[in-house]
Design an enzyme around this catalytic site. Structure first.
Site, PDB file in Angstrom:
ATOM      1  CD  GLU A 120      -2.273  -8.589  -2.973  1.00 42.55           C
ATOM      2  OE1 GLU A 120      -2.841  -8.683  -4.075  1.00 42.55           O
ATOM      3  OE2 GLU A 120      -2.039  -7.492  -2.418  1.00 42.55           O
ATOM      4  CD  GLU A 176      -7.749  -5.408   1.220  1.00 38.93           C
ATOM      5  OE1 GLU A 176      -6.607  -5.908   1.217  1.00 38.93           O
ATOM      6  OE2 GLU A 176      -7.993  -4.257   0.802  1.00 38.93           O
ATOM      7  CB  SER A 190      -0.934  -0.009   1.215  1.00 39.43           C
ATOM      8  OG  SER A 190      -0.207  -0.259   2.399  1.00 39.43           O
ATOM      9  CE  LYS A 192      -0.255  -8.360   3.490  1.00 40.18           C
ATOM     10  NZ  LYS A 192      -0.708  -8.155   2.095  1.00 40.18           N
TER      11      LYS A 192
END
Ligand code: KIV
Length: 279
Positions: A120, A186, A50, A118
């Protein structure tokens, strides 16, 4: 810079052990001062990709590079003693296959001191997660809305509504079976987040999910009110620091234009101050 020798107190095993126990607290951070502020309060701190949107003004996370992650990862690492440092694998650094993922995950950890990565993806990333974990890399998975797939998801929509919920549940089960130590959920419906939390063996970390998750994460600039381009429904603003900062900048600008700043106490005389004779 090579890996910091410093090891934060919290580990992936500590996070995993919190399944069903005291909620796990986490935030994103991108700089040393912010990491220092949150270190005592968080169980893990994520250097999220982000940062591309929040710090660098990019339109999505797709333009974030390994070099950007490493630079911010090193900065955050310097601010942490207690919280575990987790770092995002940027778009394009792991999707080709397990070997590419291992090479880049190892670099991120070696050059920043992060204790975990991490990435996705769910079912389609299970093989890669298994490969990394078997080679010493703790992995946090991220499913539901996965922002790096914004172009195939058709935008930043809620994922897993109605019958699509089974797909997200299958993702959660796949990453848990592959050895991930926790999974970020999310932007999924609350009922689905609660079901996943009840059915999978690893801690769920919610963002736009449910208070029933095993932990929560927010983007720090969102919750402090620094990032004001838009506010997602799931963001709670705990402060409006962006407004306070702009007010301070406006006051400074007005004082400079009025020649009120610097004032007498901010400038230096010709003579050095006299030494005090008092002991
Ligand atoms: O990049 C990020 O900040 C994240 C969190 C929102 C979970 O992935």
């Amino acid at each position: 810079m090579s890996a910091t020798s410093k090891q934060s107190a919290m580990t992936a095993d500590d996070i995993r052990a919190r399944k069903g126990n005291q909620p796990i607290v986490s935030l994103t951070a991108y700089t040393t001062p912010m990491a220092r502020l949150m270190d005592r309060h968080c169980d893990f701190v994520l250097v999220g990709d982000s940062l591309g949107m929040v710090l660098h003004g990019l339109p999505s996370t797709l333009g974030v590079t390994m070099e950007m992650m490493i630079l911010h990862g090193q900065a955050v690492s310097r601010g942490l003693d207690h919280a575990m440092l987790v770092i995002d694998m940027p778009f394009g650094s792991y999707e080709e296959g397990p070997q590419q993922a291992f090479r880049n995950a190892a670099r991120l950890m070696a050059e920043t001191g992060a204790a975990a990565v991490k990435l996705e993806g769910g079912v389609e990333m299970a093989e890669t997660i298994r490969f990394l974990v078997a080679r010493g890399i703790p992995v946090m998975a991220h499913i539901g809305l996965t922002p790096q797939s914004v172009n195939t998801l058709g935008g930043y929509k809620v994922q897993g509504r109605e019958e699509q919920g089974d797909l997200v549940l299958a993702d959660a089960q796949a990453v848990a079976d592959a050895g991930a130590f926790s999974v970020v959920l999310e932007k999924v419906p609350q009922r689905l987040a609660d079901q996943i939390t009840a059915e999978v063996s690893i801690p769920t970390i919610g963002i736009g999910a449910s208070a029933g998750c095993d932990g929560q994460i927010l983007v720090v600039d969102d919750m402090l009110g620094f990032f004001t381009a838009f506010k997602a429904k799931f963001v709670k603003r705990y402060a409006d620091l962006g407004d306070s900062a702009e007010a301070a900048i406006a006051e400074y600008a007005a004082e400079v234009r009025a020649r009120e700043f610097p004032a007498a106490e901010h400038v230096f005389g010709d003579q050095a101050p006299k030494q005090s004779t008092k002991k």
